[in-house]
Motif scaffolding. Structure first.
Motif, PDB file in Angstrom:
ATOM      1  N   ASP A  72      28.382  56.634  35.448  1.00 32.50           N
ATOM      2  CA  ASP A  72      29.598  57.528  36.003  1.00 32.50           C
ATOM      3  C   ASP A  72      28.910  58.009  37.444  1.00 32.50           C
ATOM      4  O   ASP A  72      27.875  58.260  37.772  1.00 32.50           O
ATOM      5  CB  ASP A  72      29.515  58.936  35.385  1.00 32.50           C
ATOM      6  CG  ASP A  72      30.435  59.964  36.305  1.00 32.50           C
ATOM      7  OD1 ASP A  72      31.086  59.467  37.190  1.00 32.50           O
ATOM      8  OD2 ASP A  72      30.353  61.294  35.649  1.00 32.50           O
ATOM      9  N   GLN A  73      29.718  57.323  38.482  1.00 27.93           N
ATOM     10  CA  GLN A  73      29.275  57.473  39.941  1.00 27.93           C
ATOM     11  C   GLN A  73      29.712  58.955  40.590  1.00 27.93           C
ATOM     12  O   GLN A  73      29.668  59.035  41.904  1.00 27.93           O
ATOM     13  CB  GLN A  73      30.242  56.569  40.712  1.00 27.93           C
ATOM     14  CG  GLN A  73      29.924  55.089  40.193  1.00 27.93           C
ATOM     15  CD  GLN A  73      28.242  54.643  40.362  1.00 27.93           C
ATOM     16  OE1 GLN A  73      27.722  54.995  41.451  1.00 27.93           O
ATOM     17  NE2 GLN A  73      27.521  54.367  39.263  1.00 27.93           N
ATOM     18  N   GLY A  74      30.195  60.016  39.708  1.00 22.91           N
ATOM     19  CA  GLY A  74      30.546  61.315  40.384  1.00 22.91           C
ATOM     20  C   GLY A  74      29.318  61.881  40.801  1.00 22.91           C
ATOM     21  O   GLY A  74      28.054  61.503  40.450  1.00 22.91           O
ATOM     22  N   ARG A  75      29.305  62.873  41.777  1.00 20.84           N
ATOM     23  CA  ARG A  75      28.167  63.383  42.373  1.00 20.84           C
ATOM     24  C   ARG A  75      27.470  64.327  41.188  1.00 20.84           C
ATOM     25  O   ARG A  75      27.995  64.712  40.295  1.00 20.84           O
ATOM     26  CB  ARG A  75      28.676  64.514  43.381  1.00 20.84           C
ATOM     27  CG  ARG A  75      29.102  63.964  44.299  1.00 20.84           C
ATOM     28  CD  ARG A  75      29.456  64.866  45.671  1.00 20.84           C
ATOM     29  NE  ARG A  75      28.195  65.303  45.920  1.00 20.84           N
ATOM     30  CZ  ARG A  75      27.327  64.988  47.008  1.00 20.84           C
ATOM     31  NH1 ARG A  75      27.462  63.725  47.473  1.00 20.84           N
ATOM     32  NH2 ARG A  75      26.000  65.691  47.140  1.00 20.84           N
ATOM     33  N   GLU A 104      17.078  65.577  30.146  1.00 20.85           N
ATOM     34  CA  GLU A 104      18.500  65.911  29.935  1.00 20.85           C
ATOM     35  C   GLU A 104      19.518  65.385  30.848  1.00 20.85           C
ATOM     36  O   GLU A 104      20.673  64.841  30.568  1.00 20.85           O
ATOM     37  CB  GLU A 104      18.585  67.417  29.904  1.00 20.85           C
ATOM     38  CG  GLU A 104      19.930  68.043  29.473  1.00 20.85           C
ATOM     39  CD  GLU A 104      20.169  69.313  29.483  1.00 20.85           C
ATOM     40  OE1 GLU A 104      21.276  70.095  29.259  1.00 20.85           O
ATOM     41  OE2 GLU A 104      18.950  70.164  29.337  1.00 20.85           O
ATOM     42  N   ALA A 105      19.134  65.468  32.326  1.00 19.24           N
ATOM     43  CA  ALA A 105      19.906  64.817  33.204  1.00 19.24           C
ATOM     44  C   ALA A 105      20.006  63.307  33.110  1.00 19.24           C
ATOM     45  O   ALA A 105      21.156  62.850  33.310  1.00 19.24           O
ATOM     46  CB  ALA A 105      19.495  65.100  34.865  1.00 19.24           C
ATOM     47  N   LEU A 106      19.128  62.767  32.865  1.00 17.27           N
ATOM     48  CA  LEU A 106      19.173  61.200  32.547  1.00 17.27           C
ATOM     49  C   LEU A 106      19.998  60.831  31.625  1.00 17.27           C
ATOM     50  O   LEU A 106      20.654  59.834  31.711  1.00 17.27           O
ATOM     51  CB  LEU A 106      17.955  60.769  32.524  1.00 17.27           C
ATOM     52  CG  LEU A 106      17.590  59.225  32.263  1.00 17.27           C
ATOM     53  CD1 LEU A 106      17.999  58.361  33.552  1.00 17.27           C
ATOM     54  CD2 LEU A 106      16.050  58.715  32.045  1.00 17.27           C
ATOM     55  N   THR A 107      20.004  61.487  30.415  1.00 16.06           N
ATOM     56  CA  THR A 107      20.863  61.199  29.460  1.00 16.06           C
ATOM     57  C   THR A 107      22.312  61.496  29.555  1.00 16.06           C
ATOM     58  O   THR A 107      23.079  60.844  29.270  1.00 16.06           O
ATOM     59  CB  THR A 107      20.302  62.245  28.227  1.00 16.06           C
ATOM     60  OG1 THR A 107      18.851  61.963  27.939  1.00 16.06           O
ATOM     61  CG2 THR A 107      21.302  61.868  26.929  1.00 16.06           C
ATOM     62  N   GLN A 108      22.380  62.734  30.100  1.00 14.86           N
ATOM     63  CA  GLN A 108      24.102  63.138  30.445  1.00 14.86           C
ATOM     64  C   GLN A 108      24.578  62.460  31.405  1.00 14.86           C
ATOM     65  O   GLN A 108      25.732  61.811  31.406  1.00 14.86           O
ATOM     66  CB  GLN A 108      24.145  64.525  30.766  1.00 14.86           C
ATOM     67  CG  GLN A 108      23.690  65.317  29.466  1.00 14.86           C
ATOM     68  CD  GLN A 108      23.660  66.986  29.776  1.00 14.86           C
ATOM     69  OE1 GLN A 108      23.808  67.335  30.808  1.00 14.86           O
ATOM     70  NE2 GLN A 108      23.441  67.839  28.922  1.00 14.86           N
ATOM     71  N   ARG A 109      23.927  62.151  32.582  1.00 16.57           N
ATOM     72  CA  ARG A 109      24.766  61.451  33.842  1.00 16.57           C
ATOM     73  C   ARG A 109      24.155  60.141  34.017  1.00 16.57           C
ATOM     74  O   ARG A 109      24.605  59.472  34.869  1.00 16.57           O
ATOM     75  CB  ARG A 109      24.405  62.388  34.976  1.00 16.57           C
ATOM     76  CG  ARG A 109      25.012  63.745  34.887  1.00 16.57           C
ATOM     77  CD  ARG A 109      26.369  63.733  34.674  1.00 16.57           C
ATOM     78  NE  ARG A 109      26.884  65.072  35.137  1.00 16.57           N
ATOM     79  CZ  ARG A 109      27.588  65.612  35.930  1.00 16.57           C
ATOM     80  NH1 ARG A 109      27.414  64.966  37.053  1.00 16.57           N
ATOM     81  NH2 ARG A 109      27.987  66.828  36.040  1.00 16.57           N
ATOM     82  N   GLY A 110      23.039  59.687  33.395  1.00 12.83           N
ATOM     83  CA  GLY A 110      22.642  58.184  33.741  1.00 12.83           C
ATOM     84  C   GLY A 110      21.563  57.976  34.948  1.00 12.83           C
ATOM     85  O   GLY A 110      21.394  59.062  35.725  1.00 12.83           O
ATOM     86  N   LYS A 111      20.865  56.915  34.906  1.00  9.84           N
ATOM     87  CA  LYS A 111      19.873  56.769  36.069  1.00  9.84           C
ATOM     88  C   LYS A 111      20.481  56.967  37.339  1.00  9.84           C
ATOM     89  O   LYS A 111      19.637  57.333  38.184  1.00  9.84           O
ATOM     90  CB  LYS A 111      19.066  55.422  35.850  1.00  9.84           C
ATOM     91  CG  LYS A 111      18.114  55.126  36.814  1.00  9.84           C
ATOM     92  CD  LYS A 111      17.385  53.814  36.238  1.00  9.84           C
ATOM     93  CE  LYS A 111      16.226  53.681  37.503  1.00  9.84           C
ATOM     94  NZ  LYS A 111      15.589  52.388  37.247  1.00  9.84           N
ATOM     95  N   ALA A 112      21.619  56.176  37.745  1.00  5.87           N
ATOM     96  CA  ALA A 112      22.075  55.976  38.987  1.00  5.87           C
ATOM     97  C   ALA A 112      22.306  57.266  39.677  1.00  5.87           C
ATOM     98  O   ALA A 112      22.090  57.478  40.880  1.00  5.87           O
ATOM     99  CB  ALA A 112      23.363  55.095  39.017  1.00  5.87           C
ATOM    100  N   ALA A 113      22.883  58.279  39.079  1.00  6.53           N
ATOM    101  CA  ALA A 113      23.156  59.618  39.345  1.00  6.53           C
ATOM    102  C   ALA A 113      21.799  60.397  39.564  1.00  6.53           C
ATOM    103  O   ALA A 113      21.964  61.405  40.538  1.00  6.53           O
ATOM    104  CB  ALA A 113      24.207  60.326  38.483  1.00  6.53           C
ATOM    105  N   LEU A 114      20.922  60.463  38.741  1.00  8.92           N
ATOM    106  CA  LEU A 114      19.735  60.884  38.774  1.00  8.92           C
ATOM    107  C   LEU A 114      19.086  60.456  40.073  1.00  8.92           C
ATOM    108  O   LEU A 114      18.308  61.278  40.892  1.00  8.92           O
ATOM    109  CB  LEU A 114      18.760  60.839  37.528  1.00  8.92           C
ATOM    110  CG  LEU A 114      17.413  61.683  37.657  1.00  8.92           C
ATOM    111  CD1 LEU A 114      17.625  62.874  37.982  1.00  8.92           C
ATOM    112  CD2 LEU A 114      16.684  61.195  36.248  1.00  8.92           C
ATOM    113  N   GLY A 133      18.607  62.627  47.404  1.00 12.73           N
ATOM    114  CA  GLY A 133      19.317  63.771  48.239  1.00 12.73           C
ATOM    115  C   GLY A 133      18.304  65.038  48.306  1.00 12.73           C
ATOM    116  O   GLY A 133      18.170  65.543  49.359  1.00 12.73           O
ATOM    117  N   PHE A 134      17.379  65.167  47.131  1.00 15.31           N
ATOM    118  CA  PHE A 134      16.499  66.163  47.325  1.00 15.31           C
ATOM    119  C   PHE A 134      15.526  66.036  48.219  1.00 15.31           C
ATOM    120  O   PHE A 134      14.801  67.100  48.937  1.00 15.31           O
ATOM    121  CB  PHE A 134      15.612  66.347  45.946  1.00 15.31           C
ATOM    122  CG  PHE A 134      14.817  67.241  45.805  1.00 15.31           C
ATOM    123  CD1 PHE A 134      15.353  68.616  45.684  1.00 15.31           C
ATOM    124  CD2 PHE A 134      13.332  66.963  45.778  1.00 15.31           C
ATOM    125  CE1 PHE A 134      13.815  69.548  45.514  1.00 15.31           C
ATOM    126  CE2 PHE A 134      12.384  68.032  45.669  1.00 15.31           C
ATOM    127  CZ  PHE A 134      12.624  69.355  45.566  1.00 15.31           C
TER     128      PHE A 134
END
Length: 578
Positions: free
Chosen positions: A574-577, A391-401, A407-408
């Protein structure tokens, strides 16, 4: 070891094997073993000659194995017969079995010469040595020395646990006998206990289930990777004929164990061990997630919390690299490995630690870490996403994931240990033993899926149909396709990785895709694609999501689907956090 202590058949008419030549009884086996061992002895140039044995068929393998042991040979049993593997073996006196090398000796030659010379004496002693190889999943494959006595001592322990289940049952397997687990469970255990086995290694689980029903009662020898890639439409009702399903090569996921039991009514029996140690412990995790030592095995934890093993089939106690948590009653939990240490920029990095940390995140279900050289050496990660991760990959994209995952990891790892390259896949690539050696994982970082570029690796295209964002390729699978030799020679199929690469190839060629491949989604393999089939590849590109949807189906029957999935390509995100 004496003949009578190795083979458990009581009468000459007892069934030994369902072989590719037809049913084999004990009398047939003894006659062929006598001929093969006599003729082989005449061809060996010295005592304790080094013999490299590789054979696709398990019955042929068993004859050559015991013929060589009867000749006091030192048997080297590699995982495959690839050219690189052959080149890595040193001081081999004879190549025995299915080697594409000059001078290689096949069973057919020994049996033909035996018929010509008449009756030979059945060997009564097996004194040769056996050398097996580790899987290579945590480094280069290492050679491990075994004796037949050690292997049969473990079989006797397995018999104590599962003898009642196995009595009278035919063994069918989806794992190879060239690895210690398959050698023990598919070949040696049936021979030692006097039970029949099927000589082929199944690549089609549906066929195995149907055959098991016809040979009931039966046992299925499998790996976690095969059980996790199950298809609900397989004839699981045939599983009622199974007495047991064994799994080894790595821990089986709890969800996979539950689903297998729901589909066929059997909870898989997991066997924990390694090439170095042989079998160590077992579990049915739906009853208890702890591991229980096999009969005669003693398991302890060192001061550092690492596994220590003593058993009747080990020459001396073994100190492993698995971290364990012991319980008071001898049961234990596995907590991951401490080895697989690499050095990057003078920093010692544990790949196992990276994998363990990744699997603690909410986004990763399974992970493998490796080093890749891209100008300089760096860490790469191959990961299977959880539902939250998808779901995260679909909504925010690979770069953000990727930023979120780095960070984790950051609080626990040096910066140089944070993976720089990422591949998100529907399943971790594995070989026939259910392992993920480095060379298999490296195929995901070659820019293409597997680097197939030669025309000899492409199908015969009958016609192409092209629209703005979609294409249709009608193809025939030729029998001389370059990817078929060496890939299940007895039952040639188009490997799944090749089907994916064809989708990539024709997507680039017909739809003009030029972006860098990043990941795969919802990959499914439903039917085997074999030589002679006329298939259709359907392609549909979504420019907004940069995803290429593909589907292989039959040209004659559109509802008969071979495989499907989506290939994802890099794009601005999207390069947002995150």
């Amino acid at each position: 070891m004496r003949f009578d202590s190795v083979f458990g058949y009581r009468a000459d008419g007892d069934m030994v094997c369902h072989a590719h030549r037809g049913p084999v009884c004990f009398a047939d086996f003894k006659r062929q073993l006598a001929g093969a061992s006599t003729r082989l002895r005449a061809k060996l140039s010295r005592a304790e000659a080094v013999v490299a044995l590789y054979c696709e068929d398990s019955y042929d393998f068993s004859l050559l194995l015991f013929a060589a042991l009867a000749c006091d040979a030192q048997l080297v049993i590699p995982a495959n017969n690839k050219r690189g593997t052959a080149q890595s073996l040193e001081e081999v006196d004879l190549w025995l079995g299915d080697w594409e090398l000059d001078g290689a000796l096949r069973l057919e030659q020994l049996l033909a010469e035996s018929v010509a010379t008449g009756a030979e004496a059945l060997p009564q002693e097996f004194a040769g040595g056996i050398q097996l190889f580790t899987s290579g999943s945590s480094g280069e494959p290492q050679r491990v020395h075994k004796s037949l006595a050690q292997l049969l001592a473990e079989i006797a322990a397995q018999q104590q646990h599962w003898g009642q289940l196995a009595e009278g049952a035919t063994t069918l397997a989806t794992v190879s006998h060239q690895h210690i687990y398959g050698l023990l469970f598919k070949v040696l255990w049936p021979l030692w206990s006097g039970r029949p086995f099927v000589s082929k290694t199944y690549v089609d689980v549906a066929a195995l289930l149907r055959d098991a029903e016809g040979m009931a009662p039966a046992i299925w020898v499998a790996s976690p990777a095969q059980l996790s890639r199950r298809v609900d439409s397989w004839p699981w009702h045939c599983g009622e004929s199974l007495r047991a399903i064994f799994s080894s090569g790595g821990p089986l996921g709890a969800e996979d164990a539950q689903q297998i039991q729901a589909l066929c009514g059997l909870a898989p029996i997991e066997i924990y061990g390694s090439t170095e140690t042989g079998g160590i412990a077992w579990r049915r995790q739906l009853e208890d997630a702890h591991w229980r030592p096999l009969a005669g095995v003693e398991v302890a934890s060192s001061d550092e919390g690492l596994l220590q093993v003593s058993s009747p089939w080990l020459a001396e106690p073994f100190a492993g690299q698995d971290r364990v948590q012991m319980e008071g009653d001898g049961r234990f939990r596995l907590l991951g490995r401490t080895d697989r240490i690499v050095k990057i920029e003078e920093k010692r990095i544990s790949l196992s630690q990276i994998e363990s940390l990744l699997c603690r995140s909410e986004w990763i279900a399974e992970a493998r870490a490796l080093t890749v050289r891209r100008g300089r050496e760096c860490v790469a990660a191959v990961a299977v996403l959880t539902e939250a991760g998808r779901e995260a990959l679909t909504q925010r994209g690979k770069a953000a994931l990727v930023r979120a995952l780095r960070g984790f990891l950051a609080p626990d790892l040096d910066g140089v240990a944070l993976p720089r390259l990422w591949r998100f896949v529907s399943a971790i690539p594995t070989n026939q033993q259910g392992k993920s050696p480095r060379d298999l994982l490296m195929q995901l970082f070659d820019g293409r899926i597997s680097g197939i570029q030669s025309a000899a690796m492409l199908p015969q295209v009958e016609r192409r149909e092209l629209n703005a964002q979609s294409a249709r390729v009608v193809m025939t699978i030729p029998a001389d396709l370059a990817c078929l030799p060496g890939h299940f020679d007895k039952a040639p199929v188009v490997p799944g990785v090749v089907q994916i690469d064809w989708a990539m190839h024709y997507g680039r060629e017909l739809l003009g895709l030029s972006e860098r491949f990043s990941s795969m989604e919802v990959i499914k393999f439903k039917q085997l694609l074999v030589p002679g089939e006329c298939a259709v590849l359907e392609l549909e590109f979504n420019p907004h999501k940069n995803k290429l949807k593909f589907r292989f189906c039959s040209d004659a029957d559109d509802s008969r689907e071979y495989s499907s999935g989506q290939l994802c390509f890099d794009q601005p995100f999207d390069q947002g956090r995150f």
